[in-house]
Design a protein around this motif. Structure first.
Motif, PDB file in Angstrom:
ATOM      1  N   LYS A 270      52.176 -16.973 -68.722  1.00 23.32           N
ATOM      2  CA  LYS A 270      52.957 -17.019 -69.954  1.00 23.32           C
ATOM      3  C   LYS A 270      52.001 -17.607 -71.161  1.00 23.32           C
ATOM      4  O   LYS A 270      52.401 -18.335 -72.339  1.00 23.32           O
ATOM      5  N   ARG A 271      50.862 -17.090 -71.367  1.00 21.44           N
ATOM      6  CA  ARG A 271      49.719 -17.252 -72.133  1.00 21.44           C
ATOM      7  C   ARG A 271      49.158 -15.650 -72.655  1.00 21.44           C
ATOM      8  O   ARG A 271      48.164 -15.676 -73.151  1.00 21.44           O
ATOM      9  N   GLY A 272      50.092 -14.863 -72.492  1.00 22.00           N
ATOM     10  CA  GLY A 272      49.893 -13.587 -73.150  1.00 22.00           C
ATOM     11  C   GLY A 272      48.521 -12.932 -72.521  1.00 22.00           C
ATOM     12  O   GLY A 272      48.227 -12.938 -71.268  1.00 22.00           O
ATOM     13  N   ILE A 273      47.810 -12.121 -73.094  1.00 19.31           N
ATOM     14  CA  ILE A 273      46.760 -11.267 -72.876  1.00 19.31           C
ATOM     15  C   ILE A 273      45.626 -11.938 -72.379  1.00 19.31           C
ATOM     16  O   ILE A 273      44.925 -11.700 -71.582  1.00 19.31           O
ATOM     17  N   SER A 274      45.369 -12.961 -73.041  1.00 15.04           N
ATOM     18  CA  SER A 274      44.152 -13.783 -72.849  1.00 15.04           C
ATOM     19  C   SER A 274      44.329 -14.548 -71.391  1.00 15.04           C
ATOM     20  O   SER A 274      43.460 -14.666 -70.706  1.00 15.04           O
ATOM     21  N   GLY A 275      45.591 -15.062 -71.207  1.00 19.02           N
ATOM     22  CA  GLY A 275      46.067 -15.652 -69.698  1.00 19.02           C
ATOM     23  C   GLY A 275      45.532 -14.625 -68.906  1.00 19.02           C
ATOM     24  O   GLY A 275      45.147 -14.902 -67.788  1.00 19.02           O
ATOM     25  N   ALA A 276      46.091 -13.447 -69.185  1.00 17.38           N
ATOM     26  CA  ALA A 276      46.023 -12.294 -67.828  1.00 17.38           C
ATOM     27  C   ALA A 276      44.507 -12.061 -67.832  1.00 17.38           C
ATOM     28  O   ALA A 276      44.023 -11.807 -66.596  1.00 17.38           O
ATOM     29  N   SER A 277      43.731 -11.846 -68.815  1.00 16.29           N
ATOM     30  CA  SER A 277      42.064 -11.792 -68.645  1.00 16.29           C
ATOM     31  C   SER A 277      41.543 -12.975 -67.890  1.00 16.29           C
ATOM     32  O   SER A 277      40.613 -12.338 -67.182  1.00 16.29           O
ATOM     33  N   MET A 278      42.051 -14.013 -68.291  1.00 17.32           N
ATOM     34  CA  MET A 278      41.332 -15.082 -67.345  1.00 17.32           C
ATOM     35  C   MET A 278      41.538 -14.956 -65.915  1.00 17.32           C
ATOM     36  O   MET A 278      40.661 -15.010 -64.889  1.00 17.32           O
ATOM     37  N   ASP A 279      42.810 -14.661 -65.562  1.00 20.35           N
ATOM     38  CA  ASP A 279      43.207 -14.416 -64.297  1.00 20.35           C
ATOM     39  C   ASP A 279      42.578 -13.193 -63.636  1.00 20.35           C
ATOM     40  O   ASP A 279      42.181 -13.426 -62.469  1.00 20.35           O
ATOM     41  N   ALA A 280      42.358 -12.141 -64.579  1.00 20.16           N
ATOM     42  CA  ALA A 280      41.679 -10.890 -63.942  1.00 20.16           C
ATOM     43  C   ALA A 280      40.251 -11.142 -63.435  1.00 20.16           C
ATOM     44  O   ALA A 280      39.749 -10.669 -62.176  1.00 20.16           O
ATOM     45  N   LYS A 281      39.806 -12.021 -64.202  1.00 18.77           N
ATOM     46  CA  LYS A 281      38.309 -12.436 -63.926  1.00 18.77           C
ATOM     47  C   LYS A 281      38.250 -13.250 -62.694  1.00 18.77           C
ATOM     48  O   LYS A 281      37.210 -12.794 -61.775  1.00 18.77           O
ATOM     49  N   ARG A 282      38.985 -14.311 -62.622  1.00 23.52           N
ATOM     50  CA  ARG A 282      39.068 -14.961 -61.223  1.00 23.52           C
ATOM     51  C   ARG A 282      39.288 -14.185 -60.072  1.00 23.52           C
ATOM     52  O   ARG A 282      38.526 -14.365 -58.999  1.00 23.52           O
ATOM     53  N   ILE A 283      40.325 -13.348 -60.040  1.00 28.49           N
ATOM     54  CA  ILE A 283      40.724 -12.413 -59.081  1.00 28.49           C
ATOM     55  C   ILE A 283      39.550 -11.567 -58.698  1.00 28.49           C
ATOM     56  O   ILE A 283      39.157 -11.298 -57.445  1.00 28.49           O
ATOM     57  N   ALA A 284      38.781 -10.926 -59.315  1.00 29.04           N
ATOM     58  CA  ALA A 284      37.718 -10.133 -59.179  1.00 29.04           C
ATOM     59  C   ALA A 284      36.424 -10.671 -58.581  1.00 29.04           C
ATOM     60  O   ALA A 284      35.974 -10.220 -57.652  1.00 29.04           O
ATOM     61  N   GLN A 285      36.387 -11.968 -58.980  1.00 29.63           N
ATOM     62  CA  GLN A 285      35.161 -12.810 -58.546  1.00 29.63           C
ATOM     63  C   GLN A 285      35.442 -13.210 -57.158  1.00 29.63           C
ATOM     64  O   GLN A 285      34.730 -13.314 -56.228  1.00 29.63           O
ATOM     65  N   ASP A 286      36.940 -13.368 -56.992  1.00 31.51           N
ATOM     66  CA  ASP A 286      37.448 -13.980 -55.479  1.00 31.51           C
ATOM     67  C   ASP A 286      37.059 -13.089 -54.610  1.00 31.51           C
ATOM     68  O   ASP A 286      36.669 -13.252 -53.183  1.00 31.51           O
ATOM     69  N   ILE A 287      37.759 -11.873 -54.875  1.00 33.61           N
ATOM     70  CA  ILE A 287      37.781 -10.576 -53.903  1.00 33.61           C
ATOM     71  C   ILE A 287      36.222 -10.151 -53.579  1.00 33.61           C
ATOM     72  O   ILE A 287      35.838 -10.102 -52.473  1.00 33.61           O
TER      73      ILE A 287
END
Length: 432
Positions: free
Chosen positions: A390-407
């Motif tokens: 619920k924070r737009g594209i900036s929120g999605a970008s934050m999650d994308a970085k976290r997911i990639a690092q975790d995987i």
């Protein structure tokens, strides 16, 4: 890989069992070593790019025939980004320097297409995911998608739900809707393109968010006679204040001041610029705009000229709808008016519960992660969510970085453990 061939053999045998019936030529199984991402919008593209930057390939499944289908197929022509471009960049690639502060719809699509080309992201188009569930016996996710001619099951260790907050339009039902539709037009904003289609017509826009407000302005500019249904309280802020974007100023102030103090500042400046909105039928909520956004996800309206049209009477504000009739709408205040068309600017919803078979990460009620931001990006058994902050594209970008690092970290641990087992098994008996 030996394990991959073994996995495919187990799956083939599984499909020959009575549980699944006989395997046919229309069904294929793909065992994939990397993650499967469902949804090729900005969230899915960002995740695929961040993974690729770490050397991890992914499969990106998209039900439409293009990336960012919401932007390309379901948005109106005059749409621009509501926030400055620096807050809407995907990871690893900024907007072109010559783009304006608020890029147009077409410029944003161009940016996304360039983004996909730069990171060589090639989604599997025309793939509608029907179900995804974790197989405890295999320790893998089984993602079943349907294409034009066949069904494919992707078996993977990691699954990323990237269908986002706006997967399906929300279409409310009103008493008498069929009667009105028999003689007039009723359409969701996902099917609205331009006010030119309604020149000279009386149009009722239902919903007073950013889309509803902007559609009203668009209708005005093309000579239509729009009215706006406002049922709930709404914060209307100027898009810019004190020479900078309202959003950017808010983010800056939040670094130094508590949210309630920033809200008070925004409301004082907004009143000085826009005036009191209450006499116009636009009552403000009790909570401030930022606090309300944090608690409910409801975004304040950033005015791009609609308020001036309301003040001049070019856009009329109406109460909630009681019922529809042929050519007419009866409102909650008892008034009845004639209209030629109704545009439903009633937003979108998540569709995750319709295809993801799990009960711990996502709510069945609204399709959002149960854990709130910033904790909602990771679930169990290799399940991830991107684009639900619920924070737009900036929120999605934050999650994308976290997911990639975790995987990436998980894959490294798995690889190191696999190497250790191989070395142990290769030792001679007297070395053990």
């Amino acid at each position: 890989m030996d394990w991959k061939r073994e996995m495919e053999g187990k799956l083939a045998n599984d499909y020959l069992s009575s549980k699944h019936g006989l395997m046919t030529s229309q069904r294929r199984i793909c065992v994939f070593t990397g993650p499967v991402i469902v949804g090729a919008g900005p969230s899915g593209l960002a995740t695929a790019a961040c993974l690729k930057e770490k050397g991890i390939s992914s499969v990106l499944l998209e039900r439409s025939n293009c990336i960012a289908s919401l932007w390309q197929l379901k948005t109106y022509d005059r749409l621009r980004l509501h926030l400055p471009k620096k807050f809407c960049e995907l990871p690893l690639m900024p907007f072109p320097a010559d783009f304006p502060t608020y890029p147009t719809k077409q410029q944003f699509i161009e940016y996304l297409e360039d983004y996909a080309r730069r990171f060589d992201i090639r989604p599997e188009f025309g793939q509608t995911v029907e179900s995804a569930e974790f197989d405890e016996n295999l320790g893998m996710w089984r993602v079943r998608s349907v294409g034009e001619d066949d069904m494919t099951e992707y078996v993977c260790r990691w699954l990323v739900a990237a269908t986002g907050e706006n997967a399906e339009p929300v279409v409310p039902r009103f008493e008498g809707m069929e009667k009105f539709a028999a003689t007039g037009v009723v359409k969701h904003t996902s099917h609205y393109k331009t006010g030119g289609d309604f020149a000279g017509k009386r149009v009722l826009v239902v919903g007073c968010g950013n889309s509803g407000m902007e559609v009203c302005l668009d209708l005005c500019n093309f000579g239509a006679q729009p009215s706006l249904v406002v049922r709930d309280a709404v914060h209307v802020l100027p898009r810019e204040m004190l020479g900078t974007s309202t959003f950017g100023l808010s983010m800056l102030l939040l670094k130094w001041l508590p949210i309630r103090l920033v809200d008070r500042f925004l409301l004082v400046v907004s009143r000085l610029i826009l005036g009191d909105t209450t006499p116009l039928g636009l009552n403000r909520p009790r909570l401030g705009p930022l606090e309300l956004k944090n608690l409910t996800g409801k975004t304040p309206v950033l005015d791009v000229g609609t308020l001036a049209k309301i003040k001049t009477g070019d856009i009329k504000v109406c109460s909630g709808i009681r019922r529809l009739k042929r050519h007419e709408v009866e409102f909650d205040d008892g008034k009845t008016e004639k209209f030629d068309a109704i545009i439903l600017a009633t937003g979108y919803k998540s569709n995750v519960p319709s295809w993801l078979k799990e009960n711990k990460m996502f709510s069945k009620k609204d399709g959002f992660p149960i854990q709130e931001f910033p904790e909602g990006w990771r679930g169990e058994c290799g399940l991830y969510a991107v684009g639900f902050t619920k924070r737009g594209i900036s929120g999605a970008s934050m999650d994308a970085k976290r997911i990639a690092q975790d995987i990436y970290e998980c894959s490294r641990k798995s690889h190191q453990a696999h190497r250790h087992i191989q070395v142990f098994m290769s030792r001679k008996p007297d070395q053990a």
